[in-house]
Design an enzyme around this catalytic site. Structure first.
Site, PDB file in Angstrom:
ATOM      1  N   GLY A 291      56.334  36.641  87.085  1.00 40.39           N
ATOM      2  CA  GLY A 291      57.468  37.560  87.089  1.00 40.39           C
ATOM      3  C   GLY A 291      57.068  39.015  87.283  1.00 40.39           C
ATOM      4  CB  SER A 292      58.588  42.095  85.904  1.00 38.84           C
ATOM      5  OG  SER A 292      59.903  41.828  86.355  1.00 38.84           O
TER       6      SER A 292
END
EC number: 3.4.16.4
Length: 581
Positions: A291-292
């Site tokens: 993810g981020s």
């Protein structure tokens, strides 16, 4: 009449005399033959029936943490075995034997009768020497003892996933015990003894070869920090009703893993009710989409290209954009952001624009260089390398989703390794689970200036208002990091709607980095609906890394400015009425 017979048959007396002499000669010859010509043969067969070589068990090597604290030791125990053929003659005392052994009498009787035609069976293994002696005092025919060693783990469940365990014969089964089994395994010795036909010891003759104990293994783990990680993870699972969690801390300069904790865990000293799912070292076995936490590397790609600077602006309006058939969205419409703001606000649109501008091949190369989807070289049993896809033709949507951490999979150890590259001025060193006596050679994979710029951006995520990782702050230290919240992949494809992984990856202290770490909380289910990485995983990072920095005597770099001292009062007597005090 007798004289007549002797005169008539004189050969009979001679025959008897000859027979006596011949037998005496044969006996004499046999005595000479046995004592001179067949001596070695007979002695060998005699020894084979009385001389035995008994194995001298060898200590398995000691496993310690980096400071010499024991993580796995071998303790001497006694194993009792029996000869069922002999025990059949002691049937009246089977109950007494079972009582002293501490086993069920009927079960013992069934086992002896089932093995009645054999000459060996275990009665009980792993007894203390004191317990074994009490059984031998019964003086039962067919009961014998031998020394063995059993593995004991002083740290228990705190370091279980890293250290692993052995079986009853001290053979490595999991973890470091399995990976370094040959190194830890000792070489048994031999002792020559004399025994009677029933196997009882008559005389201890000599030691043929001494046992050689296994070699000591010093791990990179710091047990003090490992305990902090273990405790914080366990509390996080309780607080957020989570399914599982893992945490990895790495020394950014040496690549040594200082802590590798997982929840749920197990007690290697008592595996009677062991849940197999608790045995997984999730830090190395479980893969997930990061993810981020990948966004800093997309930004690093932009800075490294020279086309972007920290102050370069990116237009993220109106908060969403179409890439092929996919719509990329931000949580809010952040408007126009500089590159630092893209990281601070965790803008999907900001990193997608950078990645589409520079191309998927370049993004792939950047992620590969920092170790994602690559073998860590730890050699840990069952470790996975994740997946970093390299498409023959990169479509915009593939580049876009990879820029914010989807479409690839990593382990917690790989992600911590990648952040260690940022903290080590763009240089990578191999990960190690063993304590290193000298610093390994580093390989530069990123411009040092770019790595430092990204670190400064990560600091804004934690230390500045409006950052998503403010709960990872550590009093006295500058901390940088990135939060991540990803949907879990569904078994049948696609994503689970209400199942998440909460992530935080960070570095501390920012001014002179020493530790890089990653926290992964699997399926948090908090009462108030908070499942974001900044809320769930970031506090664990701050708590554990803060304690680790203090234990390692790392100088604080974010202390408040000292207050101005008040001016000293003049050394004068106060004036009073009449000139008196």
């Amino acid at each position: 009449m007798s004289r007549l017979s002797e005169a008539r048959y004189p050969w009979r007396f001679g025959l008897v005399c000859f027979a006596v002499v011949a037998m005496a000669g044969a006996i004499g010859w046999r005595i000479v033959d046995l004592h001179i010509f067949d001596r070695e043969f007979l002695q060998a067969h005699g020894d084979a029936r009385s001389v035995r070589h008994v194995t001298i068990p060898a200590h398995r090597g000691l496993i310690t943490d980096r400071n010499g604290e024991p993580l796995a030791v071998s303790t001497q125990l006694m194993t009792l075995w029996g000869n069922p053929q002999e025990l059949m003659g002691e049937k009246a005392r089977w109950g007494e034997l079972a009582s002293t052994l501490g086993v069920d009498g009927q079960e013992l009787a069934k086992r002896i009768e089932a093995n009645g035609k054999r000459s060996f069976m275990y009665l009980r293994r792993g007894l203390s020497p004191e317990q074994g002696v009490e059984v031998l005092k019964l003086n039962l025919s067919g009961v014998y003892a031998r020394d063995e060693f059993r593995r004991f783990y002083p740290a228990g469940e705190v370091a279980a996933h890293v250290v692993g365990f052995t079986n009853v014969d001290e053979q490595g089964q999991e973890g470091v015990e399995l990976a370094f089994d040959e190194w830890l395994r000792g070489v048994p010795g031999k002792r020559q003894v004399l025994k009677d036909r029933r196997g009882k010891l008559i005389k201890d003759v000599q030691v043929v070869s001494n046992a050689r104990r296994g070699r000591t293994l010093a791990l990179s783990i710091d047990l003090r920090i490992q305990y902090l990680a273990h405790r914080a993870l366990r509390q996080a699972l309780i607080d957020f009703d989570a399914k599982a969690g893992s945490m990895v801390l790495v020394d950014v300069h040496t690549g040594e893993i200082l802590a590798m904790a997982n929840q749920p865990t197990y007690n290697p000293n008592n595996r009677s009710n062991l849940d197999p799912s608790a045995m997984r070292n999730r830090s190395l076995v479980d893969v997930f989409e990061p993810g981020s936490t990948v966004k800093p590397f997309t930004v690093a790609l932009g800075l490294n290209s020279g086309k972007y600077l920290p102050e370069t602006v990116v237009d993220t309006r109106p908060g969403y954009m179409s890439v092929g058939r996919k719509t990329v969205r931000d949580v809010h419409n952040y408007g126009v952001l500089d590159i630092t703001g893209v990281i601070k606000k965790s803008s999907n649109i900001g990193v997608v624009r950078i990645a589409l501008d520079l191309g998927g091949e370049n993004l792939y190369a950047m992620l590969q260089q920092v170790g994602m989807g690559q073998d860590t070289g730890l050699g840990f049993p069952g470790e996975r390398v994740g997946n970093l896809p390299n498409f023959r033709v990169w479509k915009p949507v593939e580049t876009a989703v990879m820029s914010y951490g989807y479409g690839l999979s990593v382990t917690a150890a790989q992600l911590a390794h990648a952040y260690a590259v940022l903290a080590n001025e763009g240089k990578t060193v191999p990960l190690s689970l063993l304590r290193l006596d000298q610093k390994p050679e580093a390989v530069g994979v990123m411009d040092p200036a770019v790595a430092n710029q990204v670190l400064s951006m990560l600091r804004t995520v934690v230390d500045e208002d409006g950052g998503t990782g403010s709960r990872a702050r550590i009093p006295g230290y500058q901390v940088g990091g990135k939060t991540g919240t990803v949907h879990k992949v569904a078994a049948g494809g696609g994503y689970e709607e209400k199942k998440y992984r909460s992530l935080f990856a960070g570095v501390a202290p920012i001014s002179k980095p020493r530790i890089a770490g990653v926290v992964v909380i699997d399926e948090p289910r908090p009462k108030f609906g908070e499942y974001y990485g900044g809320f769930v995983a970031a506090p664990v990072f701050g708590q554990v890394v803060g304690g680790a920095l203090r234990l390692m005597n790392v100088t604080p770099d974010n202390l408040p400015a000292p207050e101005a001292k008040p001016e000293k009062l003049a050394n004068k007597a106060p004036a009073t009425a009449g000139g008196r005090i």
